[in-house]
Design a protein around this motif. Structure first.
Motif, PDB file in Angstrom:
ATOM      1  N   ASN A   1       7.985 -15.309  -1.677  1.00  0.00           N
ATOM      2  CA  ASN A   1       8.838 -16.369  -1.147  1.00  0.00           C
ATOM      3  C   ASN A   1       8.684 -17.676  -1.912  1.00  0.00           C
ATOM      4  O   ASN A   1       9.193 -18.718  -1.511  1.00  0.00           O
ATOM      5  CB  ASN A   1       8.581 -16.610   0.345  1.00  0.00           C
ATOM      6  N   LYS A   2       7.989 -17.675  -3.022  1.00  0.00           N
ATOM      7  CA  LYS A   2       7.815 -18.890  -3.812  1.00  0.00           C
ATOM      8  C   LYS A   2       9.149 -19.314  -4.427  1.00  0.00           C
ATOM      9  O   LYS A   2       9.879 -18.511  -4.970  1.00  0.00           O
ATOM     10  CB  LYS A   2       6.795 -18.651  -4.932  1.00  0.00           C
ATOM     11  N   LEU A   3       9.449 -20.610  -4.312  1.00  0.00           N
ATOM     12  CA  LEU A   3      10.692 -21.127  -4.873  1.00  0.00           C
ATOM     13  C   LEU A   3      10.650 -21.056  -6.402  1.00  0.00           C
ATOM     14  O   LEU A   3       9.723 -21.550  -7.035  1.00  0.00           O
ATOM     15  CB  LEU A   3      10.897 -22.584  -4.432  1.00  0.00           C
ATOM     16  N   ILE A   4      11.679 -20.438  -6.982  1.00  0.00           N
ATOM     17  CA  ILE A   4      11.802 -20.366  -8.436  1.00  0.00           C
ATOM     18  C   ILE A   4      12.622 -21.553  -8.933  1.00  0.00           C
ATOM     19  O   ILE A   4      12.201 -22.276  -9.814  1.00  0.00           O
ATOM     20  CB  ILE A   4      12.457 -19.036  -8.861  1.00  0.00           C
ATOM     21  N   ARG A   5      13.785 -21.760  -8.335  1.00  0.00           N
ATOM     22  CA  ARG A   5      14.611 -22.917  -8.665  1.00  0.00           C
ATOM     23  C   ARG A   5      15.770 -22.999  -7.682  1.00  0.00           C
ATOM     24  O   ARG A   5      16.127 -22.004  -7.039  1.00  0.00           O
ATOM     25  CB  ARG A   5      15.140 -22.840 -10.090  1.00  0.00           C
ATOM     26  N   ASN A   6      16.368 -24.174  -7.579  1.00  0.00           N
ATOM     27  CA  ASN A   6      17.596 -24.356  -6.826  1.00  0.00           C
ATOM     28  C   ASN A   6      18.755 -24.457  -7.800  1.00  0.00           C
ATOM     29  O   ASN A   6      18.645 -25.081  -8.861  1.00  0.00           O
ATOM     30  CB  ASN A   6      17.538 -25.616  -5.960  1.00  0.00           C
ATOM     31  N   ILE A   7      19.876 -23.835  -7.438  1.00  0.00           N
ATOM     32  CA  ILE A   7      21.050 -23.808  -8.302  1.00  0.00           C
ATOM     33  C   ILE A   7      22.188 -24.585  -7.654  1.00  0.00           C
ATOM     34  O   ILE A   7      22.526 -24.359  -6.494  1.00  0.00           O
ATOM     35  CB  ILE A   7      21.507 -22.361  -8.563  1.00  0.00           C
ATOM     36  N   GLY A   8      22.796 -25.498  -8.429  1.00  0.00           N
ATOM     37  CA  GLY A   8      24.008 -26.184  -8.011  1.00  0.00           C
ATOM     38  C   GLY A   8      23.842 -27.083  -6.807  1.00  0.00           C
ATOM     39  O   GLY A   8      22.805 -27.130  -6.156  1.00  0.00           O
ATOM     40  N   SER A   9      24.897 -27.806  -6.504  1.00  0.00           N
ATOM     41  CA  SER A   9      24.962 -28.677  -5.346  1.00  0.00           C
ATOM     42  C   SER A   9      26.427 -28.879  -5.002  1.00  0.00           C
ATOM     43  O   SER A   9      27.228 -29.251  -5.859  1.00  0.00           O
ATOM     44  CB  SER A   9      24.291 -30.017  -5.638  1.00  0.00           C
ATOM     45  N   SER A  10      26.800 -28.594  -3.766  1.00  0.00           N
ATOM     46  CA  SER A  10      28.191 -28.692  -3.357  1.00  0.00           C
ATOM     47  C   SER A  10      28.267 -29.002  -1.872  1.00  0.00           C
ATOM     48  O   SER A  10      27.368 -28.662  -1.112  1.00  0.00           O
ATOM     49  CB  SER A  10      28.926 -27.376  -3.651  1.00  0.00           C
ATOM     50  N   ARG A  11      29.330 -29.625  -1.466  1.00  0.00           N
ATOM     51  CA  ARG A  11      29.491 -29.893  -0.031  1.00  0.00           C
ATOM     52  C   ARG A  11      29.995 -28.653   0.699  1.00  0.00           C
ATOM     53  O   ARG A  11      30.078 -28.643   1.925  1.00  0.00           O
ATOM     54  CB  ARG A  11      30.466 -31.052   0.183  1.00  0.00           C
ATOM     55  N   TYR A  12      30.346 -27.620  -0.063  1.00  0.00           N
ATOM     56  CA  TYR A  12      30.814 -26.372   0.527  1.00  0.00           C
ATOM     57  C   TYR A  12      29.758 -25.277   0.389  1.00  0.00           C
ATOM     58  O   TYR A  12      29.188 -25.094  -0.679  1.00  0.00           O
ATOM     59  CB  TYR A  12      32.104 -25.899  -0.145  1.00  0.00           C
ATOM     60  N   GLY A  13      29.511 -24.542   1.467  1.00  0.00           N
ATOM     61  CA  GLY A  13      28.598 -23.411   1.401  1.00  0.00           C
ATOM     62  C   GLY A  13      29.255 -22.233   0.713  1.00  0.00           C
ATOM     63  O   GLY A  13      30.486 -22.120   0.691  1.00  0.00           O
ATOM     64  N   PRO A  14      28.481 -21.329   0.110  1.00  0.00           N
ATOM     65  CA  PRO A  14      29.056 -20.179  -0.601  1.00  0.00           C
ATOM     66  C   PRO A  14      29.678 -19.165   0.344  1.00  0.00           C
ATOM     67  O   PRO A  14      29.206 -18.958   1.458  1.00  0.00           O
ATOM     68  CB  PRO A  14      27.847 -19.590  -1.327  1.00  0.00           C
ATOM     69  N   ASP A  15      30.764 -18.556  -0.102  1.00  0.00           N
ATOM     70  CA  ASP A  15      31.426 -17.489   0.651  1.00  0.00           C
ATOM     71  C   ASP A  15      31.062 -16.117   0.102  1.00  0.00           C
ATOM     72  O   ASP A  15      31.371 -15.102   0.710  1.00  0.00           O
ATOM     73  CB  ASP A  15      32.943 -17.663   0.588  1.00  0.00           C
ATOM     74  N   CYS A  16      30.431 -16.090  -1.082  1.00  0.00           N
ATOM     75  CA  CYS A  16      30.065 -14.823  -1.714  1.00  0.00           C
ATOM     76  C   CYS A  16      28.965 -15.083  -2.735  1.00  0.00           C
ATOM     77  O   CYS A  16      28.996 -16.097  -3.430  1.00  0.00           O
ATOM     78  CB  CYS A  16      31.294 -14.208  -2.384  1.00  0.00           C
ATOM     79  N   ILE A  17      27.963 -14.185  -2.803  1.00  0.00           N
ATOM     80  CA  ILE A  17      26.888 -14.279  -3.790  1.00  0.00           C
ATOM     81  C   ILE A  17      26.659 -12.882  -4.359  1.00  0.00           C
ATOM     82  O   ILE A  17      26.416 -11.936  -3.610  1.00  0.00           O
ATOM     83  CB  ILE A  17      25.565 -14.769  -3.168  1.00  0.00           C
ATOM     84  N   VAL A  18      26.728 -12.740  -5.686  1.00  0.00           N
ATOM     85  CA  VAL A  18      26.552 -11.431  -6.320  1.00  0.00           C
ATOM     86  C   VAL A  18      25.751 -11.580  -7.613  1.00  0.00           C
ATOM     87  O   VAL A  18      26.077 -12.428  -8.447  1.00  0.00           O
ATOM     88  CB  VAL A  18      27.916 -10.771  -6.649  1.00  0.00           C
ATOM     89  N   PHE A  19      24.704 -10.765  -7.781  1.00  0.00           N
ATOM     90  CA  PHE A  19      23.971 -10.693  -9.044  1.00  0.00           C
ATOM     91  C   PHE A  19      24.673  -9.716  -9.986  1.00  0.00           C
ATOM     92  O   PHE A  19      25.236  -8.711  -9.541  1.00  0.00           O
ATOM     93  CB  PHE A  19      22.545 -10.185  -8.818  1.00  0.00           C
ATOM     94  N   SER A  20      24.636  -9.991 -11.283  1.00  0.00           N
ATOM     95  CA  SER A  20      25.133  -9.028 -12.264  1.00  0.00           C
ATOM     96  C   SER A  20      24.132  -7.880 -12.361  1.00  0.00           C
ATOM     97  O   SER A  20      22.944  -8.060 -12.082  1.00  0.00           O
ATOM     98  CB  SER A  20      25.310  -9.689 -13.629  1.00  0.00           C
ATOM     99  N   PRO A  21      24.574  -6.677 -12.751  1.00  0.00           N
ATOM    100  CA  PRO A  21      23.667  -5.526 -12.854  1.00  0.00           C
ATOM    101  C   PRO A  21      22.473  -5.745 -13.775  1.00  0.00           C
ATOM    102  O   PRO A  21      21.408  -5.175 -13.552  1.00  0.00           O
ATOM    103  CB  PRO A  21      24.578  -4.413 -13.381  1.00  0.00           C
TER     104      PRO A  21
END
Length: 318
Positions: free
Chosen positions: A81-101
């Motif tokens: 559970n160690k934080l690796i990094r935070n990505i981006g900043s937006s006032r909108y929450g994500p509707d979809c999250i997908v890793f590439s293979p």
């Protein structure tokens, strides 16, 4: 306390079934996915978006987090559970999250745009605009070279490296809710909503005539290979497609999930072992299905028989 446990169970199911892989199965069987769910305070924030993603190798977990002003994506070590990094900043929450293979990219949809991130350094690689309507559906090809992005009733095929639009696939009339590349990369499967749009939360209220619920396109020519309409008496909202294009997982308005089989001319609703199935995932072998039940039971079953192969976990232990 009971609601708290059930939420953690549903999140565990979401991680595994939205990002299913051999690493994900190993993670749940060895219990390495649980420390993140138990120790992280972020799951409480993520519960509102119902979005989490596990990297293909099972080592990294992507969790949306929100502070007082904006949303960001938190990448964490799935074991510690160690934080690796935070990505981006937006006032909108994500509707979809997908890793590439290959685990090198991370695709998200938020604020009516799609974003492609470098998982290694967290930098924004490309940003894509929707030409028609924002969607919740996208996927990478098996080689991680192409990205399919649902855009209203069409699908944009984009080159990951350059962000170039290669072609647009059409044929649906209703909003597309699921896309999937075939294993050999020669076809693109897409499935769209059918029924009363007011039955499900979806970013459009446009009244359209019913059309094809499932389409298979030849990627090289863009021509339609197969086109099937959903049964008239079924409200149809597919969210996942198997890699061979033969099965669809469709959540209903009550929070449960149904399984449909795709034949040459029709879609057939399959009889599941229980009527309390909450999540369905398709392993890459195209020969089995992962079924999660509301009591936390997760099983691997053969297709099309649905015969039990093995129990993967009983999430009541978390």
């Amino acid at each position: 306390m009971k609601d708290d446990r059930m939420m953690k169970r549903s999140i565990l199911c979401m991680i595994l079934l939205s990002s299913w892989s051999d690493a994900a199965e190993k993670s749940i069987r060895l219990g390495t996915a649980r420390p993140t769910l138990l120790k992280s305070a972020d799951w409480v924030r993520a519960r509102n978006s119902h979005l989490l993603a596990l990297s293909p190798e099972g080592q990294m977990l992507a969790v949306p987090v929100k502070d007082e002003k904006s949303w960001s994506l938190s990448l964490r070590d799935a074991k510690t559970n160690k934080l690796i990094r935070n990505i981006g900043s937006s006032r909108y929450g994500p509707d979809c999250i997908v890793f590439s293979p290959d685990g090198k990219r991370l695709a998200t949809i938020s604020g009516g745009r799609a974003h492609l991130w470098n998982a290694g350094d967290g930098k924004l690689h490309k940003r894509f605009k929707f030409k028609h309507e924002p969607s919740y559906a996208l996927c990478f090809s098996s080689e991680s070279q192409l990205l399919a992005l649902a855009d209203g009733a069409t699908v944009q095929i984009l080159e990951v490296r350059s962000g170039k639009l290669l072609k647009t696939l059409s044929g649906h009339r209703q909003p597309i809710t699921a896309v999937r590349f075939s294993r050999d990369g020669k076809q693109l499967y897409s499935a769209s909503y059918q029924g009363d749009l007011s039955d499900h939360a979806y970013p459009t209220t446009v009244d359209r005539p019913q059309g094809a619920a499932f389409i298979s396109h030849d990627l090289a020519s863009g021509k339609i290979i197969q086109k099937i309409t959903a049964p008239i008496d079924v409200t149809f909202c597919p969210r996942q497609i198997s890699v061979d294009g033969r099965y669809l997982a469709c959540p209903d308005a009550g929070g449960l999930t149904e399984l449909f089989q795709v034949s040459k001319k029709k879609l057939t609703k399959m009889k599941l072992p229980t009527n309390k199935t909450c999540c369905i995932g398709f392993p890459p072998d195209a020969k089995s299905v992962v079924i999660a039940v509301t009591d936390g039971t997760i099983t691997l079953r053969a297709l099309p028989s649905l015969k039990l192969i093995r129990n993967l976990d009983k999430a009541r232990n978390i």
